[in-house]
Design a protein around this motif. Sequence first.
Motif, PDB file in Angstrom:
ATOM      1  N   LYS A 170      13.653 -46.666  27.961  1.00 54.55           N
ATOM      2  CA  LYS A 170      13.620 -45.322  27.383  1.00 54.55           C
ATOM      3  C   LYS A 170      14.598 -44.387  28.093  1.00 54.55           C
ATOM      4  O   LYS A 170      15.376 -43.679  27.454  1.00 54.55           O
ATOM      5  CB  LYS A 170      12.202 -44.761  27.460  1.00 54.55           C
ATOM      6  CG  LYS A 170      12.064 -43.331  26.958  1.00 54.55           C
ATOM      7  CD  LYS A 170      10.625 -42.857  27.043  1.00 54.55           C
ATOM      8  CE  LYS A 170      10.489 -41.409  26.611  1.00 54.55           C
ATOM      9  NZ  LYS A 170       9.081 -40.943  26.676  1.00 54.55           N
ATOM     10  N   LEU A 171      14.561 -44.389  29.418  1.00 58.29           N
ATOM     11  CA  LEU A 171      15.471 -43.525  30.178  1.00 58.29           C
ATOM     12  C   LEU A 171      16.921 -43.937  29.965  1.00 58.29           C
ATOM     13  O   LEU A 171      17.816 -43.083  29.858  1.00 58.29           O
ATOM     14  CB  LEU A 171      15.116 -43.565  31.660  1.00 58.29           C
ATOM     15  CG  LEU A 171      13.764 -42.954  32.057  1.00 58.29           C
ATOM     16  CD1 LEU A 171      13.521 -43.109  33.555  1.00 58.29           C
ATOM     17  CD2 LEU A 171      13.716 -41.473  31.664  1.00 58.29           C
ATOM     18  N   LEU A 222      18.192 -45.370  27.303  1.00 57.53           N
ATOM     19  CA  LEU A 222      18.594 -44.955  25.960  1.00 57.53           C
ATOM     20  C   LEU A 222      18.930 -43.470  25.929  1.00 57.53           C
ATOM     21  O   LEU A 222      19.947 -43.063  25.355  1.00 57.53           O
ATOM     22  CB  LEU A 222      17.476 -45.260  24.968  1.00 57.53           C
ATOM     23  CG  LEU A 222      17.704 -44.765  23.522  1.00 57.53           C
ATOM     24  CD1 LEU A 222      18.953 -45.407  22.935  1.00 57.53           C
ATOM     25  CD2 LEU A 222      16.488 -45.062  22.656  1.00 57.53           C
ATOM     26  N   GLY A 223      18.070 -42.668  26.554  1.00 57.18           N
ATOM     27  CA  GLY A 223      18.333 -41.227  26.591  1.00 57.18           C
ATOM     28  C   GLY A 223      19.616 -40.909  27.329  1.00 57.18           C
ATOM     29  O   GLY A 223      20.402 -40.060  26.901  1.00 57.18           O
ATOM     30  N   PHE A 224      19.857 -41.619  28.442  1.00 65.01           N
ATOM     31  CA  PHE A 224      21.082 -41.401  29.208  1.00 65.01           C
ATOM     32  C   PHE A 224      22.301 -41.843  28.413  1.00 65.01           C
ATOM     33  O   PHE A 224      23.352 -41.200  28.447  1.00 65.01           O
ATOM     34  CB  PHE A 224      21.001 -42.162  30.531  1.00 65.01           C
ATOM     35  CG  PHE A 224      22.203 -41.982  31.412  1.00 65.01           C
ATOM     36  CD1 PHE A 224      22.424 -40.783  32.072  1.00 65.01           C
ATOM     37  CD2 PHE A 224      23.124 -43.013  31.579  1.00 65.01           C
ATOM     38  CE1 PHE A 224      23.537 -40.610  32.885  1.00 65.01           C
ATOM     39  CE2 PHE A 224      24.232 -42.840  32.383  1.00 65.01           C
ATOM     40  CZ  PHE A 224      24.436 -41.637  33.039  1.00 65.01           C
ATOM     41  N   ALA A 225      22.180 -42.956  27.674  1.00 66.12           N
ATOM     42  CA  ALA A 225      23.297 -43.454  26.862  1.00 66.12           C
ATOM     43  C   ALA A 225      23.668 -42.452  25.774  1.00 66.12           C
ATOM     44  O   ALA A 225      24.848 -42.217  25.501  1.00 66.12           O
ATOM     45  CB  ALA A 225      22.935 -44.800  26.249  1.00 66.12           C
ATOM     46  N   LEU A 273      11.691 -40.811  21.822  1.00 64.75           N
ATOM     47  CA  LEU A 273      12.023 -40.381  23.184  1.00 64.75           C
ATOM     48  C   LEU A 273      11.013 -39.366  23.714  1.00 64.75           C
ATOM     49  O   LEU A 273      10.787 -39.293  24.928  1.00 64.75           O
ATOM     50  CB  LEU A 273      13.427 -39.770  23.206  1.00 64.75           C
ATOM     51  CG  LEU A 273      14.597 -40.747  23.033  1.00 64.75           C
ATOM     52  CD1 LEU A 273      15.908 -39.985  22.906  1.00 64.75           C
ATOM     53  CD2 LEU A 273      14.667 -41.722  24.199  1.00 64.75           C
ATOM     54  N   SER A 274      10.413 -38.603  22.832  1.00 67.20           N
ATOM     55  CA  SER A 274       9.472 -37.571  23.248  1.00 67.20           C
ATOM     56  C   SER A 274       8.061 -38.098  23.452  1.00 67.20           C
ATOM     57  O   SER A 274       7.375 -37.708  24.392  1.00 67.20           O
ATOM     58  CB  SER A 274       9.445 -36.445  22.208  1.00 67.20           C
ATOM     59  OG  SER A 274       8.466 -35.468  22.542  1.00 67.20           O
ATOM     60  N   ARG A 275       7.614 -39.015  22.570  1.00 65.67           N
ATOM     61  CA  ARG A 275       6.200 -39.392  22.549  1.00 65.67           C
ATOM     62  C   ARG A 275       5.904 -40.815  23.009  1.00 65.67           C
ATOM     63  O   ARG A 275       4.843 -41.081  23.553  1.00 65.67           O
ATOM     64  CB  ARG A 275       5.660 -39.225  21.124  1.00 65.67           C
ATOM     65  CG  ARG A 275       5.533 -37.774  20.679  1.00 65.67           C
ATOM     66  CD  ARG A 275       4.395 -37.097  21.443  1.00 65.67           C
ATOM     67  NE  ARG A 275       4.013 -35.845  20.824  1.00 65.67           N
ATOM     68  CZ  ARG A 275       4.376 -34.647  21.253  1.00 65.67           C
ATOM     69  NH1 ARG A 275       5.153 -34.557  22.333  1.00 65.67           N
ATOM     70  NH2 ARG A 275       3.973 -33.549  20.647  1.00 65.67           N
ATOM     71  N   LEU A 276       6.805 -41.750  22.778  1.00 62.49           N
ATOM     72  CA  LEU A 276       6.509 -43.149  23.047  1.00 62.49           C
ATOM     73  C   LEU A 276       6.942 -43.560  24.445  1.00 62.49           C
ATOM     74  O   LEU A 276       7.814 -42.940  25.064  1.00 62.49           O
ATOM     75  CB  LEU A 276       7.199 -44.040  22.013  1.00 62.49           C
ATOM     76  CG  LEU A 276       6.903 -43.734  20.542  1.00 62.49           C
ATOM     77  CD1 LEU A 276       7.588 -44.749  19.646  1.00 62.49           C
ATOM     78  CD2 LEU A 276       5.396 -43.701  20.272  1.00 62.49           C
ATOM     79  N   THR A 277       6.322 -44.617  24.941  1.00 70.16           N
ATOM     80  CA  THR A 277       6.689 -45.213  26.217  1.00 70.16           C
ATOM     81  C   THR A 277       7.143 -46.645  25.968  1.00 70.16           C
ATOM     82  O   THR A 277       6.386 -47.454  25.420  1.00 70.16           O
ATOM     83  CB  THR A 277       5.492 -45.212  27.187  1.00 70.16           C
ATOM     84  OG1 THR A 277       5.044 -43.863  27.392  1.00 70.16           O
ATOM     85  CG2 THR A 277       5.890 -45.822  28.525  1.00 70.16           C
TER      86      THR A 277
END
Length: 273
Positions: free
Chosen positions: A100-101, A103-106, A92-96
């Motif tokens: 991605k967003l 997953l972070g929200f989930a 979540l910090s380094r990869l694109t």
Amino acid sequence: MKHNSTARTLAVLVLLGVAAFPLYWMLVTSLTPSERLFDDTPNLLPTLSQIGTYAAAFTETSLRQWLVNSLIVAVGTTVLSILLSVLPAYALSRLTFNGKLLLGFALFMTQMLPEAMLVVPLYDIFTKLSLLNTLLGLILANTAFTVPVVTWILKGAIDGVPSEIEEAARVDGCSRLGIVLAVVVPLIAPTLAAAAVIAFFHGWNEYVFAQTFISDDALRTASVGLASFVGELSTPVHTVMAVGFIYTLPAVVFYLFVQRYVVAGMTTGGVKG
């Protein structure tokens, strides 16, 4: 300057006293004779002649086994949460990547679900997987709740690690996994300690899953064992306070052990190269 230092010292002592008073009150109550428990004037000093209450807590109850079970669950939850959170936090910090967003929200949204809402579906899943009435089942259930929190905490710490350090390691031939384990993880060690405290406390204090998924008395955790003393007709106040005091100590000791790392993790906003 001297007055400011004195004021700060007094303020710290007052806050320390407020924080420690519930623990001290449990100790005093557990060592207060029965006939003095409900006196108009509260007893502010422990009666050491009542120290046998603590011996009885170990000999007349299953407290020792409860504490061992709680320790297994708490340590298992902590270790598994850290292991499962490091790589997602790095991603979540380094990869694109796509989603991605989302997953972070989930991960963030999982914290809005109360444990009680998931007891029934988890019970059904654990029944099919033969995880009911096992400490492993409790560890997995607790880890499911702590991993999202730990992941976000570690992501914030990894955001503060300069990418130049990783690029230098990559030039030296280090793989992506090697960079995470050998470079990033040591740099965020204070934050790992802070995350470990959160996971440990959750595993140590959790009650709903432990009460629902465990039916064998030998596998009870201390939180469930402590609640079992509260009866419909009577409650042994001395025993409850003694067991409560003993139950609190391991968590306090663990926090004091990693305190300096936790403070470093909360005050360090980044890592300078």
